[in-house]
Design a protein around this motif. Structure first.
Motif, mmCIF file in Angstrom:
data_model
loop_
_atom_site.group_PDB
_atom_site.id
_atom_site.type_symbol
_atom_site.label_atom_id
_atom_site.label_comp_id
_atom_site.label_asym_id
_atom_site.label_seq_id
_atom_site.Cartn_x
_atom_site.Cartn_y
_atom_site.Cartn_z
ATOM 1 N N LYS A 114 1.023 -1.168 -0.127
ATOM 2 C CA LYS A 114 0.050 -0.015 -0.407
ATOM 3 C C LYS A 114 1.220 1.173 0.151
ATOM 4 C CE LYS A 114 -4.121 -2.011 1.792
ATOM 5 N NZ LYS A 114 -3.367 -3.531 2.031
ATOM 6 N N THR A 115 0.445 2.119 -0.009
ATOM 7 C CA THR A 115 1.020 4.440 -0.121
ATOM 8 C C THR A 115 1.194 3.729 1.236
ATOM 9 O OG1 THR A 115 -0.723 4.409 -1.897
ATOM 10 C CG2 THR A 115 0.497 6.298 -0.461
ATOM 11 N N GLN A 116 2.949 4.367 1.064
ATOM 12 C CA GLN A 116 3.633 4.353 2.476
ATOM 13 C C GLN A 116 4.034 5.850 2.564
ATOM 14 O OE1 GLN A 116 5.224 1.938 4.827
ATOM 15 N NE2 GLN A 116 3.439 1.187 3.359
ATOM 16 N N THR A 117 3.683 6.586 3.830
ATOM 17 C CA THR A 117 3.996 7.787 4.175
ATOM 18 C C THR A 117 5.142 7.420 5.596
ATOM 19 O OG1 THR A 117 1.937 8.253 4.115
ATOM 20 C CG2 THR A 117 3.202 9.701 5.480
ATOM 21 N N TYR A 118 6.621 8.638 5.327
ATOM 22 C CA TYR A 118 7.852 8.302 5.853
ATOM 23 C C TYR A 118 8.694 10.010 5.778
ATOM 24 C CZ TYR A 118 12.685 7.193 6.663
ATOM 25 O OH TYR A 118 14.180 7.247 7.185
ATOM 26 N N ALA A 119 9.019 9.821 7.667
ATOM 27 C CA ALA A 119 9.026 11.087 8.053
ATOM 28 C C ALA A 119 11.135 10.752 6.951
ATOM 29 C CB ALA A 119 9.063 12.091 9.161
ATOM 30 N N MET A 120 11.526 11.632 6.736
ATOM 31 C CA MET A 120 12.135 10.721 6.251
ATOM 32 C C MET A 120 13.896 11.269 7.683
ATOM 33 S SD MET A 120 15.151 10.653 3.893
ATOM 34 C CE MET A 120 13.982 10.501 2.414
ATOM 35 N N ASP A 121 14.458 10.155 7.378
ATOM 36 C CA ASP A 121 15.458 9.579 8.632
ATOM 37 C C ASP A 121 15.210 9.922 10.202
ATOM 38 O OD1 ASP A 121 17.412 8.770 6.695
ATOM 39 O OD2 ASP A 121 18.008 11.952 6.830
ATOM 40 N N GLN A 122 13.936 10.064 10.159
ATOM 41 C CA GLN A 122 13.002 9.659 11.399
ATOM 42 C C GLN A 122 12.227 8.674 12.312
ATOM 43 O OE1 GLN A 122 10.515 13.652 10.972
ATOM 44 N NE2 GLN A 122 12.696 14.611 12.311
ATOM 45 N N GLU A 123 11.758 7.890 11.106
ATOM 46 C CA GLU A 123 11.389 6.293 11.467
ATOM 47 C C GLU A 123 12.302 5.195 10.802
ATOM 48 O OE1 GLU A 123 7.654 6.734 10.047
ATOM 49 O OE2 GLU A 123 7.172 8.725 10.044
ATOM 50 N N GLU A 124 11.882 4.210 11.124
ATOM 51 C CA GLU A 124 12.299 2.863 10.736
ATOM 52 C C GLU A 124 12.135 3.231 9.337
ATOM 53 O OE1 GLU A 124 15.052 0.859 12.517
ATOM 54 O OE2 GLU A 124 15.095 2.200 14.454
ATOM 55 N N LEU A 125 12.677 2.896 8.382
ATOM 56 C CA LEU A 125 12.895 1.566 7.403
ATOM 57 C C LEU A 125 14.427 0.989 6.397
ATOM 58 C CD1 LEU A 125 10.838 2.296 4.610
ATOM 59 C CD2 LEU A 125 12.051 3.681 3.657
ATOM 60 N N PHE A 126 14.323 -0.218 6.032
ATOM 61 C CA PHE A 126 15.515 -0.725 5.886
ATOM 62 C C PHE A 126 16.910 0.251 5.232
ATOM 63 C CE2 PHE A 126 13.207 -2.512 2.096
ATOM 64 C CZ PHE A 126 13.803 -1.680 1.174
ATOM 65 N N THR A 127 17.345 -0.129 5.424
ATOM 66 C CA THR A 127 18.790 1.214 4.746
ATOM 67 C C THR A 127 18.589 1.359 3.286
ATOM 68 O OG1 THR A 127 19.782 0.112 7.009
ATOM 69 C CG2 THR A 127 21.411 1.554 5.149
ATOM 70 N N GLY A 128 18.530 0.798 2.711
ATOM 71 C CA GLY A 128 18.610 1.065 1.106
ATOM 72 C C GLY A 128 17.463 1.642 0.617
ATOM 73 N N LEU A 129 16.244 1.388 1.412
ATOM 74 C CA LEU A 129 14.901 2.450 0.335
ATOM 75 C C LEU A 129 15.547 3.398 1.673
ATOM 76 C CD1 LEU A 129 12.866 2.355 -0.707
ATOM 77 C CD2 LEU A 129 11.343 1.076 1.010
ATOM 78 N N ARG A 130 15.840 3.918 2.491
ATOM 79 C CA ARG A 130 15.570 4.979 2.969
ATOM 80 C C ARG A 130 17.241 6.337 2.164
ATOM 81 N NH1 ARG A 130 17.411 3.330 7.814
ATOM 82 N NH2 ARG A 130 19.969 3.992 7.119
ATOM 83 N N GLU A 131 17.832 5.102 2.387
ATOM 84 C CA GLU A 131 18.784 6.316 1.435
ATOM 85 C C GLU A 131 18.384 6.050 -0.524
ATOM 86 O OE1 GLU A 131 22.619 3.630 1.893
ATOM 87 O OE2 GLU A 131 22.623 4.590 3.986
ATOM 88 N N GLY A 132 17.560 5.382 -0.877
ATOM 89 C CA GLY A 132 16.737 5.703 -2.120
ATOM 90 C C GLY A 132 16.202 6.445 -2.605
ATOM 91 N N LEU A 133 15.376 6.898 -1.417
ATOM 92 C CA LEU A 133 14.770 7.679 -1.239
ATOM 93 C C LEU A 133 14.938 9.103 -1.080
ATOM 94 C CD1 LEU A 133 11.513 6.406 1.264
ATOM 95 C CD2 LEU A 133 11.453 6.901 -1.429
ATOM 96 N N LYS A 134 16.381 9.507 -0.550
ATOM 97 C CA LYS A 134 16.706 10.346 -0.702
ATOM 98 C C LYS A 134 17.178 10.910 -2.200
ATOM 99 C CE LYS A 134 19.034 9.657 3.975
ATOM 100 N NZ LYS A 134 20.193 9.508 4.701
ATOM 101 N N LEU A 135 17.740 9.988 -2.896
ATOM 102 C CA LEU A 135 17.811 10.184 -4.349
ATOM 103 C C LEU A 135 16.634 10.776 -5.230
ATOM 104 C CD1 LEU A 135 19.928 7.005 -4.714
ATOM 105 C CD2 LEU A 135 21.226 9.110 -4.447
ATOM 106 N N MET A 136 15.647 11.018 -4.793
ATOM 107 C CA MET A 136 14.552 11.135 -5.749
ATOM 108 C C MET A 136 13.446 12.432 -5.355
ATOM 109 S SD MET A 136 12.676 7.230 -5.912
ATOM 110 C CE MET A 136 11.782 7.022 -6.447
ATOM 111 N N LYS A 137 12.967 12.596 -6.787
ATOM 112 C CA LYS A 137 12.077 14.154 -6.676
ATOM 113 C C LYS A 137 10.345 13.424 -7.079
ATOM 114 C CE LYS A 137 15.157 16.758 -9.176
ATOM 115 N NZ LYS A 137 15.808 16.754 -10.175
#
Length: 182
Positions: A114-137
């Motif tokens: 489903k659709t996820q909502t994530y506060a950047m670097d403030q919530e738990e998320l597996f490392t690769g996805l967290r770093e990958g989201l930082k590259l996206m617009k």
């Protein structure tokens, strides 16, 4: 008799006041466990890297980019405008993604996650996805190839993703809401 008793007590007193000596260990521990673990992890990493390279070779039409964080990705849909920005600390991101193994077998679909909502670097998320989201617009869709240490690692997700499983994730960023304190 008292003289002998006095001598015995004096000798006991002198020997009992001796300074304590350090005891030697019964067995000496070495770093053999750590050395074996490092060797095992290097072999696992080499095996995963080879498998990821094989996947990239089979899909030559994708323009793979190596990240500084140790995973690969390519853009399915790239935002062509420079007015959009990548997320910063505390920004709220809504996104969808799916998870596949390196053979392309679907593990979790976008409908499952489903659709996820994530506060950047403030919530738990597996490392690769967290770093990958930082590259996206906003509006971009990117496919990531994560080695297991950037995915769920040794433990997996305790459900469908097993131990030391490299993954392919197709991620779409729906929106990025800037944190007002940035």
């Amino acid at each position: 008799m008292t003289k002998q008793l006095t001598i015995i007590l004096a000798l006991l007193f002198l020997y009992s006041c001796k300074t304590p000596e350090a005891r030697k260990p019964i067995s000496v521990k070495t770093g053999s466990f750590i050395d074996a673990s490092v060797k095992r992890n290097k072999q696992l990493n080499a095996k995963e890297q080879a498998k990821i390279q094989e996947v990239m070779t089979l899909k030559k039409n994708n323009n793979y980019i190596a990240s500084e964080s140790g995973f690969w990705y390519y853009y399915n849909t790239k935002a062509e405008t420079d007015t959009l920005s990548t997320p910063n600390f505390g920004d709220i991101i809504t996104y969808n993604y799916n998870i596949k193994d390196l053979n392309g077998a679907l593990i979790y679909s976008k409908a499952d996650i489903k659709t996820q909502t994530y506060a950047m670097d403030q919530e738990e998320l597996f490392t690769g996805l967290r770093e990958g989201l930082k590259l996206m617009k906003t509006g971009e869709t990117v496919t990531f190839l994560f080695p297991s240490q950037k995915a769920y690692g040794y433990y997996g997700d305790q459900n469908k993703i097993g131990s030391n499983t490299p993954l392919i994730c197709e991620v779409t960023v729906n929106s990025i809401t800037q944190n007002q304190s940035n």
